[in-house]
Design an enzyme around this catalytic site. Structure first.
Site, PDB file in Angstrom:
ATOM      1  N   PHE A   1       0.864  -1.183   0.000  1.00  0.00           N
ATOM      2  CA  PHE A   1       0.000   0.000   0.000  1.00  0.00           C
ATOM      3  C   PHE A   1       0.905   1.239   0.000  1.00  0.00           C
ATOM      4  CE2 PHE A   1      -2.835   3.180   1.720  1.00  0.00           C
ATOM      5  CZ  PHE A   1      -4.051   2.864   1.144  1.00  0.00           C
TER       6      PHE A   1
ATOM      7  N   TYR B   1     -10.853   0.733  10.849  1.00  0.00           N
ATOM      8  CA  TYR B   1     -12.051   1.137  10.087  1.00  0.00           C
ATOM      9  C   TYR B   1     -12.383   0.188   8.945  1.00  0.00           C
ATOM     10  CZ  TYR B   1      -8.444   3.533   7.211  1.00  0.00           C
ATOM     11  OH  TYR B   1      -7.339   3.830   6.463  1.00  0.00           O
ATOM     12  N   LYS B   2     -11.525  -0.816   8.710  1.00  0.00           N
ATOM     13  CA  LYS B   2     -11.812  -1.774   7.634  1.00  0.00           C
ATOM     14  C   LYS B   2     -12.626  -2.930   8.217  1.00  0.00           C
ATOM     15  CE  LYS B   2      -7.874  -0.193   4.972  1.00  0.00           C
ATOM     16  NZ  LYS B   2      -6.439  -0.290   4.717  1.00  0.00           N
TER      17      LYS B   2
ATOM     18  N   ARG C   1     -12.256  -4.759  -6.906  1.00  0.00           N
ATOM     19  CA  ARG C   1     -11.988  -5.417  -5.624  1.00  0.00           C
ATOM     20  C   ARG C   1     -13.296  -5.664  -4.886  1.00  0.00           C
ATOM     21  NH1 ARG C   1      -8.126  -2.636  -1.134  1.00  0.00           N
ATOM     22  NH2 ARG C   1      -9.922  -1.269  -1.054  1.00  0.00           N
TER      23      ARG C   1
ATOM     24  N   ASP D   1       2.130  -5.053   8.693  1.00  0.00           N
ATOM     25  CA  ASP D   1       0.951  -4.202   8.580  1.00  0.00           C
ATOM     26  C   ASP D   1      -0.263  -5.117   8.426  1.00  0.00           C
ATOM     27  OD1 ASP D   1      -1.154  -2.560   7.785  1.00  0.00           O
ATOM     28  OD2 ASP D   1       0.188  -1.127   6.799  1.00  0.00           O
TER      29      ASP D   1
HETATM   30  C1  LIG Z   1      -5.762   0.930   4.487  1.00  0.00           C
HETATM   31  C2  LIG Z   1      -4.287   0.842   4.642  1.00  0.00           C
HETATM   32  C3  LIG Z   1      -3.566   1.882   5.225  1.00  0.00           C
HETATM   33  C4  LIG Z   1      -4.270   3.150   5.632  1.00  0.00           C
HETATM   34  O1  LIG Z   1      -3.467   4.036   6.317  1.00  0.00           O
HETATM   35  P1  LIG Z   1      -4.098   5.340   6.954  1.00  0.00           P
HETATM   36  O2  LIG Z   1      -3.018   5.955   7.702  1.00  0.00           O
HETATM   37  O3  LIG Z   1      -5.276   4.916   7.775  1.00  0.00           O
HETATM   38  O4  LIG Z   1      -4.603   6.210   5.833  1.00  0.00           O
HETATM   39  C5  LIG Z   1      -2.212   1.728   5.400  1.00  0.00           C
HETATM   40  N1  LIG Z   1      -1.583   0.605   5.004  1.00  0.00           N
HETATM   41  C6  LIG Z   1      -2.248  -0.423   4.420  1.00  0.00           C
HETATM   42  C7  LIG Z   1      -1.521  -1.639   4.000  1.00  0.00           C
HETATM   43  C8  LIG Z   1      -3.615  -0.321   4.205  1.00  0.00           C
HETATM   44  O5  LIG Z   1      -4.277  -1.308   3.622  1.00  0.00           O
END
Ligand SMILES: *Cc1c(COP(=O)(O)O)cnc(C)c1O
Length: 416
Positions: free
Chosen positions: A131, A228-229, A377, A203
């Protein structure tokens, strides 16, 4: 061949089916984006009312003690811990995933720098298709430190074995890839990195609440992730950070705000890190948003990650099989591993007009999302996704593709 009635029968026999009633889902919507923003637990509305009207409105500043606001990051961290194989006093819910990643990466580099073989360890390994924020945060930190750290971006998991060497300081991976849904073997990869003297950061943004995670068994060093996911904490709800107890004493993160201080209300003029995981905190938390995280965690407390995983794999298996059987005359290609042990809880298909097709799906109430390049997705959240939803979503996709009922000139919104 599976029929819609088979799917209804699967729902009737689903031991988790009742959990769906604890979520507010709009009529006429098949929600396959709980991997980006989880649905709202019904209890969250009541909780919000309480926090805003009673705790904030009536009790005012007394709520820091009376309502336990001050301890929310650790109290909720303890509630989240069992979902990721962590124990009490090892997890805090705070800040964002990006910020927590910055903290643990900085702390990991500092721990490595204090070891006898530190001199050459200047490389942070991650994946090119991680990401982007994970890569950006590492880039920003290394540039800012200006001590010769550099990033090594892997193009495939197979490159890891040769990439890891005596120069590696930290291996930083996302457990379930946000785009493909590929799942790493945490225990094997961590062992491989440790054998080369590297520390490992995981992560768990697409893992927490989605797949069983065991940070202790995996022997991980640090972990961060989203609430939040899959955890249904609400838009932008604070993220979490976990530090292995063996690193607590040496864990020094650079955002040394007063919430991480040993005695914040002693108001001392210099920083002394607090005991244990509290030192991962920085400043005052967004209490309204943080409090919402509890409603999602309370739903998880009624089931197990094993039961959720069983249903998740059944849902993703069904979706893959139905799309491939019913849309076989269309140029769709599966971007998600077929092997269970390599798959998270979402499924991605590439299509040459992926963005336009996804917009057409959303217009018809089947909500997934789109990720460059060409990836549609679909997230499967076993707490509230039904087998019949999978059938109906595939039927909708088939109709759109058969009728070419998508707009190739669809305007791109800011969020895809
Ligand atoms: C959703 C996600 C994030 C989101 O990071 P934020 O700081 O909440 O914007 C970070 N890393 C991964 C791998 C994600 O899937």
């Amino acid at each position: 061949m599976t029929t819609r009635n088979n799917c209804l029968a699967l729902d009737a026999g689903d031991p988790l089916a009742a959990l769906r009633t604890q979520f507010d889902l709009p009529e006429g919507v098949i929600y396959l984006d709980g991997n980006s923003l989880g649905a709202r637990p019904k209890a969250a509305l009541q909780r919000a009312q309480e926090v805003i009207a009673q705790e904030w409105g009536s009790d005012l500043i007394r709520s820091w003690n009376k309502a336990g606001w001050f301890d929310l990051p650790t109290r909720l961290g303890n509630k989240l811990a069992p979902l990721i194989g962590a124990k009490d006093d090892e997890v805090v819910i705070t800040d964002s995933t990006s910020i927590n990643l910055f903290k643990v990466l900085a702390a990991a580099l500092q721990i490595q720098a204090g070891r006898p073989d530190a001199a050459g360890r200047k490389v942070i390994i991650t994946e090119r298709d991680n990401f982007p924020t994970d890569i950006y945060m590492a880039e920003g930190l290394t540039k800012w430190l200006d001590r010769g750290y550099r990033l090594h971006l892997l193009d495939s998991p197979e490159e890891l074995a040769t990439a890891l060497n005596a120069d590696t300081a930290v291996l930083m991976l996302t457990h379930v890839n946000y785009r493909s849904g590929h799942l790493h073997d945490m225990q094997a990869v961590t062992a491989q990195a440790h054998a080369r003297g590297a520390l490992v950061i995981w992560d768990l943004a697409h893992s927490a609440g989605a797949v069983p995670v065991d940070l202790h068994r995996g022997n991980a060093d640090f972990a961060v992730g989203c609430t939040y996911k899959y955890l249904n904490g609400g838009p932008g709800s604070p993220a979490f950070a976990w530090v292995a107890p063996r690193h607590h004493a040496d864990f020094r993160q650079p955002l040394s705000g007063w919430w991480g201080h040993d005695t914040p209300f002693a108001m001392l003029p210099s920083y002394r890190p607090g005991a244990g995981i509290r030192r991962a905190l920085c400043g005052t938390q967004p209490i309204v948003s943080l409090a919402m995280v509890e409603s999602g965690l309370d739903v998880f407390a009624q089931t197990s990650m094993l039961a959720l995983r069983t249903k998740s794999l059944a849902l993703t298996d069904l979706f893959i099989a139905l799309v491939e059987a019913r849309c076989s005359n269309h140029p769709l290609s599966l971007a998600t591993p077929r092997q269970h042990h390599e798959r998270g809880s979402h499924v991605s298909f590439a299509h040459p007009h992926g963005y336009a097709v996804m917009q057409a799906l959303i217009e018809r109430g089947v909500i997934g999302d789109y990720r460059e390049p060409l990836i549609m997705r679909f997230g499967f959240t076993p707490l509230y996704t039904r087998f019949v939803d999978v059938w109906d979503a595939v039927e909708c996709l088939k109709q759109i593709l058969d009728d070419k009922a998508y707009d190739l000139d669809a305007k791109r919104d800011a969020v895809t």
